[in-house]
Design an enzyme around this catalytic site. Structure first.
Site, short mmCIF file in Angstrom:
data_model
loop_
_atom_site.label_atom_id
_atom_site.label_comp_id
_atom_site.label_asym_id
_atom_site.label_seq_id
_atom_site.Cartn_x
_atom_site.Cartn_y
_atom_site.Cartn_z
N VAL A 34 -6.18 0.64 5.49
CA VAL A 34 -4.88 0.93 6.11
C VAL A 34 -4.32 2.16 5.39
O VAL A 34 -4.73 2.44 4.26
CB VAL A 34 -3.91 -0.28 5.94
CG1 VAL A 34 -4.31 -1.40 6.85
CG2 VAL A 34 -3.79 -0.73 4.49
N GLU A 67 -5.73 7.89 7.78
CA GLU A 67 -5.31 8.86 6.75
C GLU A 67 -3.79 9.11 6.88
O GLU A 67 -3.33 9.73 7.85
CB GLU A 67 -6.05 10.19 6.84
CG GLU A 67 -7.39 10.17 6.13
CD GLU A 67 -7.27 9.85 4.64
OE1 GLU A 67 -8.08 9.02 4.17
OE2 GLU A 67 -6.39 10.40 3.95
N SER A 68 -3.05 8.65 5.88
CA SER A 68 -1.59 8.67 5.95
C SER A 68 -1.00 10.04 6.30
O SER A 68 -0.10 10.13 7.13
CB SER A 68 -1.00 8.15 4.64
OG SER A 68 -1.52 8.84 3.53
N CYS A 113 0.84 -1.22 0.00
CA CYS A 113 0.00 0.00 0.00
C CYS A 113 0.87 1.27 0.00
O CYS A 113 1.65 1.48 0.93
CB CYS A 113 -0.90 -0.04 1.24
SG CYS A 113 -1.72 1.52 1.58
N LYS A 127 -9.22 -8.83 5.79
CA LYS A 127 -8.94 -7.80 6.79
C LYS A 127 -9.39 -8.25 8.17
O LYS A 127 -10.46 -8.86 8.30
CB LYS A 127 -9.69 -6.52 6.42
CG LYS A 127 -9.21 -5.87 5.15
CD LYS A 127 -9.94 -4.56 4.94
CE LYS A 127 -10.27 -4.35 3.51
NZ LYS A 127 -11.19 -3.26 3.26
N1 GSH Z 1 -6.50 8.30 1.79
C1 GSH Z 1 -6.08 7.12 2.49
C2 GSH Z 1 -6.02 5.97 1.49
C3 GSH Z 1 -5.82 4.63 2.14
C4 GSH Z 1 -6.06 3.48 1.16
O1 GSH Z 1 -6.54 3.68 0.04
N2 GSH Z 1 -5.72 2.26 1.61
C5 GSH Z 1 -5.97 1.07 0.81
C6 GSH Z 1 -4.73 0.25 0.57
S1 GSH Z 1 -3.50 1.13 -0.32
C7 GSH Z 1 -6.91 0.14 1.57
O2 GSH Z 1 -6.83 -0.02 2.76
N3 GSH Z 1 -7.79 -0.52 0.81
C8 GSH Z 1 -8.66 -1.52 1.36
C9 GSH Z 1 -10.05 -1.30 0.92
O3 GSH Z 1 -10.37 -0.19 0.46
O4 GSH Z 1 -10.80 -2.24 1.04
C10 GSH Z 1 -4.74 7.40 3.17
O5 GSH Z 1 -4.02 8.31 2.74
O6 GSH Z 1 -4.42 6.75 4.17
#
Ligand code: GSH
Length: 199
Positions: free
Chosen positions: A50, A62-63, A10, A37
């Site tokens: 995540v 949120e990163s 990710c 998950k």
């Molecule tokens: N805007 C969020 C994006 C987080 C994100 O898109 N995470 C993805 C993995 S890269 C995730 O957990 N996806 C699982 C899902 O949506 O089911 C951040 O910056 O943390």
């Protein structure tokens, strides 16, 4: 000790891992299988995504928000600029990275073939546009490595992996990318799955 729930491929989790390693303090990284998950992920993050950071009774997602918290909590080395005007500018850049680059990463990772191709094109065009900056300066904001370099690094690392080829005129950007990739904290933060994304 801080605990980071992180995806092994990710790009958003990658950002937070980089900051944790830059700070050189103790932390724990919990690899989350996004195809299976854990139930508590949705309890911690209503978007069920995540990265998630847990620090005692504080739970963050949120990163960029996670990264600013880590930076405030462990100020050395400081990654957000100290000056309020520069801090505000840095936040604006972080917002624009999401709108103009990372929004399109999601299309490449999850969208239709057409949406993915469009995403590659937009990212390519936007990166070509910022490339000349690095003929004049070492990092995104000047001489110092900051949160902006952290935020964009996971995308630069994944260009081959995402099928994005940059033209020759983007050479200063790729030189800048190599500068970031050679940082010890960047290398330590890579997961085995990320290590093989670049030849
Ligand atoms: N805007 C969020 C994006 C987080 C994100 O898109 N995470 C993805 C993995 S890269 C995730 O957990 N996806 C699982 C899902 O949506 O089911 C951040 O910056 O943390």
């Amino acid at each position: 000790m801080m605990r980071l729930y992180s995806g092994t491929t990710c790009p958003f989790s990658h950002r937070c891992r980089i900051v944790l390693y830059e700070k050189g303090m103790d932390f724990e990284i919990i690899d989350v299988d996004l195809y299976n998950k854990p139930e508590d992920l949705a309890v911690m993050n209503p978007y069920n995504q995540v990265p998630v950071l847990v620090d005692r009774d504080l739970i963050l997602y949120e990163s960029n928000i996670i990264n600013e918290y880590i930076d405030d909590r462990f100020p050395h080395p400081q990654l957000m600029p100290a000056d309020p005007v520069m801090r505000a500018r840095a936040r604006l850049f972080l917002f624009r990275f999401e709108q103009e680059l990372f929004f399109h990463v999601q299309a490449i990772e999850k969208g239709s073939q057409k949406a993915a191709e469009k995403g590659r094109q937009v990212i390519r065009d936007n990166l070509v546009q910022i490339a000349p900056v690095f003929a004049r300066q070492k990092y995104m904001l000047g001489d110092d490595y900051t949160m902006l370099d952290v935020a964009i690094a996971p995308l630069l690392w994944r260009l081959d992996h995402y099928g994005i080829q940059l033209p020759k005129q983007a050479a200063p950007l790729m030189k800048y990318a190599e500068r970031i990739f050679s940082r010890p904290a960047f290398i330590d933060a890579l997961t085995p799955s990320e290590k093989v994304m670049r030849k």
